[in-house]
Each structure stands twice: as structure tokens, then as C-alpha cells.
Write a protein that holds these residues in place. Structure first.
Motif, PDB file in Angstrom:
ATOM      1  N   ASN A 247      30.180  54.324  40.867  1.00  0.00           N
ATOM      2  CA  ASN A 247      31.557  54.188  40.836  1.00  0.00           C
ATOM      3  C   ASN A 247      31.975  52.770  40.484  1.00  0.00           C
ATOM      4  OD1 ASN A 247      31.748  56.934  41.450  1.00  0.00           O
ATOM      5  ND2 ASN A 247      31.776  56.430  43.810  1.00  0.00           N
ATOM      6  N   ALA A 248      33.056  52.373  39.799  1.00  0.00           N
ATOM      7  CA  ALA A 248      33.465  51.240  39.378  1.00  0.00           C
ATOM      8  C   ALA A 248      34.916  51.134  40.062  1.00  0.00           C
ATOM      9  CB  ALA A 248      33.629  51.140  38.012  1.00  0.00           C
ATOM     10  N   THR A 249      35.211  50.122  40.776  1.00  0.00           N
ATOM     11  CA  THR A 249      36.562  49.701  41.261  1.00  0.00           C
ATOM     12  C   THR A 249      37.013  48.464  40.532  1.00  0.00           C
ATOM     13  OG1 THR A 249      35.614  50.026  43.668  1.00  0.00           O
ATOM     14  CG2 THR A 249      37.597  48.740  43.377  1.00  0.00           C
ATOM     15  N   ILE A 250      38.147  48.743  39.815  1.00  0.00           N
ATOM     16  CA  ILE A 250      38.666  48.077  38.622  1.00  0.00           C
ATOM     17  C   ILE A 250      39.904  47.425  39.158  1.00  0.00           C
ATOM     18  CG2 ILE A 250      39.034  47.900  36.296  1.00  0.00           C
ATOM     19  CD1 ILE A 250      37.426  50.362  35.892  1.00  0.00           C
ATOM     20  N   PHE A 251      40.305  46.032  39.103  1.00  0.00           N
ATOM     21  CA  PHE A 251      41.538  45.704  39.455  1.00  0.00           C
ATOM     22  C   PHE A 251      42.195  45.344  38.171  1.00  0.00           C
ATOM     23  CE2 PHE A 251      38.612  45.186  43.111  1.00  0.00           C
ATOM     24  CZ  PHE A 251      39.468  45.287  44.168  1.00  0.00           C
ATOM     25  N   ALA A 252      43.355  44.746  38.241  1.00  0.00           N
ATOM     26  CA  ALA A 252      44.184  44.535  37.023  1.00  0.00           C
ATOM     27  C   ALA A 252      43.953  43.235  36.613  1.00  0.00           C
ATOM     28  CB  ALA A 252      45.906  44.378  37.455  1.00  0.00           C
ATOM     29  N   HIS A 253      43.616  42.334  37.322  1.00  0.00           N
ATOM     30  CA  HIS A 253      43.122  40.966  36.787  1.00  0.00           C
ATOM     31  C   HIS A 253      41.723  40.785  36.051  1.00  0.00           C
ATOM     32  CE1 HIS A 253      40.643  40.583  40.364  1.00  0.00           C
ATOM     33  NE2 HIS A 253      41.456  40.743  41.043  1.00  0.00           N
ATOM     34  N   GLY A 254      41.176  42.027  36.080  1.00  0.00           N
ATOM     35  CA  GLY A 254      39.624  41.967  35.504  1.00  0.00           C
ATOM     36  C   GLY A 254      38.477  42.287  36.306  1.00  0.00           C
ATOM     37  N   LYS A 255      38.672  42.062  37.638  1.00  0.00           N
ATOM     38  CA  LYS A 255      37.419  42.033  38.449  1.00  0.00           C
ATOM     39  C   LYS A 255      36.836  43.649  38.441  1.00  0.00           C
ATOM     40  CE  LYS A 255      35.364  40.759  42.900  1.00  0.00           C
ATOM     41  NZ  LYS A 255      35.616  40.238  44.105  1.00  0.00           N
ATOM     42  N   VAL A 256      35.580  43.741  38.441  1.00  0.00           N
ATOM     43  CA  VAL A 256      35.148  45.062  38.364  1.00  0.00           C
ATOM     44  C   VAL A 256      33.898  45.092  39.638  1.00  0.00           C
ATOM     45  CG1 VAL A 256      33.917  47.132  37.135  1.00  0.00           C
ATOM     46  CG2 VAL A 256      35.699  45.716  36.210  1.00  0.00           C
ATOM     47  N   ASN A 257      34.011  45.986  40.336  1.00  0.00           N
ATOM     48  CA  ASN A 257      32.937  46.083  41.389  1.00  0.00           C
ATOM     49  C   ASN A 257      32.126  47.480  41.036  1.00  0.00           C
ATOM     50  OD1 ASN A 257      33.935  43.799  42.471  1.00  0.00           O
ATOM     51  ND2 ASN A 257      35.040  44.880  44.055  1.00  0.00           N
ATOM     52  N   LEU A 258      31.018  47.392  40.828  1.00  0.00           N
ATOM     53  CA  LEU A 258      29.925  48.530  40.725  1.00  0.00           C
ATOM     54  C   LEU A 258      29.236  48.826  41.943  1.00  0.00           C
ATOM     55  CD1 LEU A 258      28.760  47.741  37.055  1.00  0.00           C
ATOM     56  CD2 LEU A 258      30.607  49.142  37.727  1.00  0.00           C
ATOM     57  N   SER A 259      29.252  50.227  42.297  1.00  0.00           N
ATOM     58  CA  SER A 259      28.607  50.464  43.574  1.00  0.00           C
ATOM     59  C   SER A 259      27.872  51.818  43.209  1.00  0.00           C
ATOM     60  CB  SER A 259      29.532  50.554  44.858  1.00  0.00           C
ATOM     61  OG  SER A 259      30.420  51.387  44.637  1.00  0.00           O
ATOM     62  N   GLY A 260      26.950  52.022  43.869  1.00  0.00           N
ATOM     63  CA  GLY A 260      26.206  53.397  43.941  1.00  0.00           C
ATOM     64  C   GLY A 260      24.697  53.237  43.142  1.00  0.00           C
ATOM     65  N   ALA A 261      24.495  52.270  42.655  1.00  0.00           N
ATOM     66  CA  ALA A 261      23.168  51.948  41.811  1.00  0.00           C
ATOM     67  C   ALA A 261      21.909  51.927  42.638  1.00  0.00           C
ATOM     68  CB  ALA A 261      23.450  51.012  40.708  1.00  0.00           C
ATOM     69  N   LYS A 262      20.943  52.477  42.255  1.00  0.00           N
ATOM     70  CA  LYS A 262      19.515  52.179  43.331  1.00  0.00           C
ATOM     71  C   LYS A 262      18.748  51.209  42.486  1.00  0.00           C
ATOM     72  CE  LYS A 262      20.029  56.439  45.507  1.00  0.00           C
ATOM     73  NZ  LYS A 262      21.361  56.666  45.299  1.00  0.00           N
ATOM     74  N   THR A 263      18.699  50.985  41.252  1.00  0.00           N
ATOM     75  CA  THR A 263      18.071  49.843  40.650  1.00  0.00           C
ATOM     76  C   THR A 263      18.951  49.067  39.711  1.00  0.00           C
ATOM     77  OG1 THR A 263      17.631  51.502  38.461  1.00  0.00           O
ATOM     78  CG2 THR A 263      16.084  51.589  40.457  1.00  0.00           C
ATOM     79  N   VAL A 264      18.220  48.099  39.434  1.00  0.00           N
ATOM     80  CA  VAL A 264      19.063  46.950  38.433  1.00  0.00           C
ATOM     81  C   VAL A 264      19.273  47.561  36.959  1.00  0.00           C
ATOM     82  CG1 VAL A 264      19.001  44.769  37.386  1.00  0.00           C
ATOM     83  CG2 VAL A 264      18.079  45.027  39.485  1.00  0.00           C
ATOM     84  N   ASP A 265      18.486  48.106  36.641  1.00  0.00           N
ATOM     85  CA  ASP A 265      18.662  49.011  35.290  1.00  0.00           C
ATOM     86  C   ASP A 265      19.943  49.868  35.139  1.00  0.00           C
ATOM     87  OD1 ASP A 265      16.543  47.754  34.034  1.00  0.00           O
ATOM     88  OD2 ASP A 265      15.232  49.350  34.523  1.00  0.00           O
ATOM     89  N   GLU A 266      20.103  50.877  36.233  1.00  0.00           N
ATOM     90  CA  GLU A 266      21.169  51.568  36.444  1.00  0.00           C
ATOM     91  C   GLU A 266      22.625  50.756  36.497  1.00  0.00           C
ATOM     92  OE1 GLU A 266      20.885  53.930  39.853  1.00  0.00           O
ATOM     93  OE2 GLU A 266      19.191  55.145  38.976  1.00  0.00           O
ATOM     94  N   VAL A 267      22.627  49.625  36.911  1.00  0.00           N
ATOM     95  CA  VAL A 267      23.827  48.470  37.087  1.00  0.00           C
ATOM     96  C   VAL A 267      23.957  48.069  35.513  1.00  0.00           C
ATOM     97  CG1 VAL A 267      24.404  46.264  37.783  1.00  0.00           C
ATOM     98  CG2 VAL A 267      23.190  47.718  39.340  1.00  0.00           C
ATOM     99  N   HIS A 268      22.911  47.773  34.757  1.00  0.00           N
ATOM    100  CA  HIS A 268      23.196  47.415  33.349  1.00  0.00           C
ATOM    101  C   HIS A 268      23.565  48.654  32.543  1.00  0.00           C
ATOM    102  CE1 HIS A 268      21.781  43.367  33.579  1.00  0.00           C
ATOM    103  NE2 HIS A 268      20.863  43.566  34.361  1.00  0.00           N
ATOM    104  N   LYS A 269      23.303  49.523  32.880  1.00  0.00           N
ATOM    105  CA  LYS A 269      23.636  50.978  32.046  1.00  0.00           C
ATOM    106  C   LYS A 269      25.170  51.311  32.454  1.00  0.00           C
ATOM    107  CE  LYS A 269      19.239  53.272  31.384  1.00  0.00           C
ATOM    108  NZ  LYS A 269      18.333  54.653  32.024  1.00  0.00           N
ATOM    109  N   ALA A 270      25.422  51.240  33.608  1.00  0.00           N
ATOM    110  CA  ALA A 270      26.857  51.533  33.808  1.00  0.00           C
ATOM    111  C   ALA A 270      27.738  50.502  33.314  1.00  0.00           C
ATOM    112  CB  ALA A 270      27.090  51.250  35.385  1.00  0.00           C
ATOM    113  N   LEU A 271      27.342  49.004  33.234  1.00  0.00           N
ATOM    114  CA  LEU A 271      27.908  47.976  32.691  1.00  0.00           C
ATOM    115  C   LEU A 271      28.159  48.313  30.974  1.00  0.00           C
ATOM    116  CD1 LEU A 271      29.585  45.567  33.205  1.00  0.00           C
ATOM    117  CD2 LEU A 271      27.571  44.028  32.652  1.00  0.00           C
TER     118      LEU A 271
END
Length: 284
Positions: A247-271
Motif C-alpha cells: 500500500n502507498a500513503t500519498i500526501f499532497a506535497h509529494g511524500k509517498v510511504n510504501l508499506s507491506g513489502a517483504k523484500t527490497v525488490d518488491e519496494v522497487h517494483k511498487a515504485l
């Protein structure tokens, strides 16, 4: 009766009398019938015919309908041309669920891992009172919480140790640091005489952040309303389901928090998945 006459007169004033209408009545003055140019051309929306029940021979008025609305008006039985309202298809490209692109384009955004949450089993029961009395940087308040909290500095991490022998490690900045911290916690407990084993180490969640550009959250939520949640009166961020489990938590000023990944590769795929979506709703 007076209220019904008022609405009948109001609707009649909104209709264009004469030959069949070719422009929209939206924007006309309900009293004088005067108005400006049709806004439908600027909005690029489809127009439909609407007829009065008591005046089937009156000219039709073209009203704009937004995309994604499925409406059917059986105003005239047996006449599909005037009774059915055809709208734009509900499955527009903007409503497609987020998906990982096959060939992601380079975007230059680098995620920063803020927290890694992992667990490990020590394979034995623990005496938390003994551990609290013989170790540093520990907190144990059994009346408040039935677990012991231990902290180390290198790598900086916090362990929540349970009597069953399970350690929950959080605060590390990478998966390797999380595993190294978990082994240090297990070693500290082992030195107190417990038959400790390092079993079933698992990473459950990787939290990463990435700064982007200012965004139109309202438009993003309208386009992906089936995959997002946005209540600006309760929380100033939009929650978007990127891929399965992330899941991604997106703020209006542009900050994005990604949570739920179990590996670093999953973080980059989500990005890689979220960057093309956010680019469409960038503030100019």
C-alpha cells in the motif's frame, strides 16, 4: 400542487423550444432562458436526449453526463432511441488497477527504507524477569504489557521479546541490519543460560519513503476510487493499493510511504508501478 407547478415551469424553462436542440441548456437562466455558449464542447462529454413525460412531442435537451456513469431512463416505452441514455464506458483507462510495467522506464526516484520489521524464534521459553535484571537498555512492565523491550545501538534496533521465545525486531534500516540485530538479541539472551537457537527468521514488513512532486489527490482518487481511499477531513493523505500486499500513503506535497513489502525488490517494483500514475496527476 403549487410545488409541482413550480418544478414543471422550471423544467420547461430549461428545455429548448422550437426545432430539435443542438446545444446544451446547462447555463441558461431558468427565468429568462438566456445563456451563453454550451460548455459540453469544452468538457468533451457525451450528450443525451431527455423528454418530458407530459410533452412527448417537445424538442429534446442535451444534458452532459460524466464518464463512468451507467444510466438507463425508460422514459418512452417501446422507444429505445429516446428512452435509453448511452454514456461513456465505465471501464475507462484511468480506472484500470495499478500493475507493474513489463519494461519500467528510469525515473530517478530512489526509495529510502525507514523501518524493517522481522521476527525470529529462539526455540525455548524465557524468563523475562531474569532477562530484565541482568541486561542493559531493557524495559519490562508486566502489569502494562506482557513483553520485554530491549534496545541496541549498532545496528540501531528495538526488540520485543515474549516469554514464548519469539523476538519481534523493528527499527533497522535494511534487511541485513534487521537480521544482524536479531542475532545480537538472541546472543544476549543465550549468554544468560537459555538454550537459544536462531530459528525461522522472517521479514514481515519493509517501510520505505520517497519524495515526489506536488499532486492532485482529488483527481487521483476519482480516477482510482476502486483502489484508493481518501478522506481529507480525517487524514490529509490518500491510501492507494499499488500491488498485492503493498500500500502507498500519498500526501499532497509529494511524500509517498510504501508499506507491506517483504523484500527490497518488491519496494522497487511498487515504485516503478506508482511513478507513471503519479506523473499524470502532477501539479503544474
Amino acid at each position: 400542487m403549487a410545488l409541482e407547478r413550480f418544478f414543471d415551469e422550471f423544467i420547461a424553462n430549461m428545455l429548448i423550444r422550437g426545432s430539435e436542440a443542438t446545444s446544451c441548456s446547462v447555463g441558461l437562466d431558468p427565468i429568462t432562458g438566456a445563456g451563453g455558449a454550451c460548455p459540453c464542447n469544452a468538457l468533451n462529454v457525451k450528450r443525451v436526449k431527455v423528454y418530458l413525460l407530459d410533452d412527448l412531442n417537445s424538442p429534446s435537451c442535451l444534458l452532459p453526463l460524466t464518464a463512468g456513469v451507467n444510466v438507463r431512463l425508460d422514459m418512452m416505452a417501446g422507444d429505445n432511441e429516446s428512452g435509453t441514455v448511452d454514456t461513456l464506458p465505465a471501464s475507462s483507462p484511468s480506472a484500470d488497477p495499478p500493475a507493474v510495467p513489463e519494461t519500467p522506464e528510469p525515473h530517478g526516484f530512489i526509495p529510502v527504507i525507514q523501518n524493517v520489521i522481522s521476527t525470529v524464534k529462539l526455540g525455548c521459553s524465557l524468563d523475562l524477569n531474569l532477562i530484565a535484571r541482568n541486561t542493559w537498555n531493557t524495559e519490562y512492565r508486566p502489569k502494562t504489557y506482557m513483553a520485554l523491550v530491549m534496545r541496541i545501538r549498532k545496528p540501531r534496533a528495538t526488540a520485543t521479546i515474549y516469554e514464548s521465545g519469539v523476538i519481534l525486531c523493528s527499527g533497522a534500516k535494511s534487511p541485513d541490519d534487521s537480521r544482524r540485530a536479531a542475532r545480537k538479541f538472541a546472543r544476549i539472551v543465550q549468554k544468560l543460560g537459555f538454550p537459544v537457537r536462531f530459528l525461522n527468521f522472517q521479514i514481515h514488513n519493509i517501510v520505505a519513503t520517497c519524495p515526489f512532486f506536488p499532486l492532485y489527490l482529488e483527481a487521483l482518487h476519482l480516477a482510482y476510487h476502486k483502489h484508493s481511499s481518501y478522506e481529507h477531513e480525517l487524514f490529509p493523505a490518500l491510501f492507494l493499493k499499488v500491488v498485492s500486499g503493498i500500500n502507498a500513503t500519498i500526501f499532497a506535497h509529494g511524500k509517498v510511504n510504501l508499506s507491506g513489502a517483504k523484500t527490497v525488490d518488491e519496494v522497487h517494483k511498487a515504485l516503478d508501478t506508482i511513478v507513471p500514475i503519479l506523473t499524470r496527476f502532477r501539479k503544474k
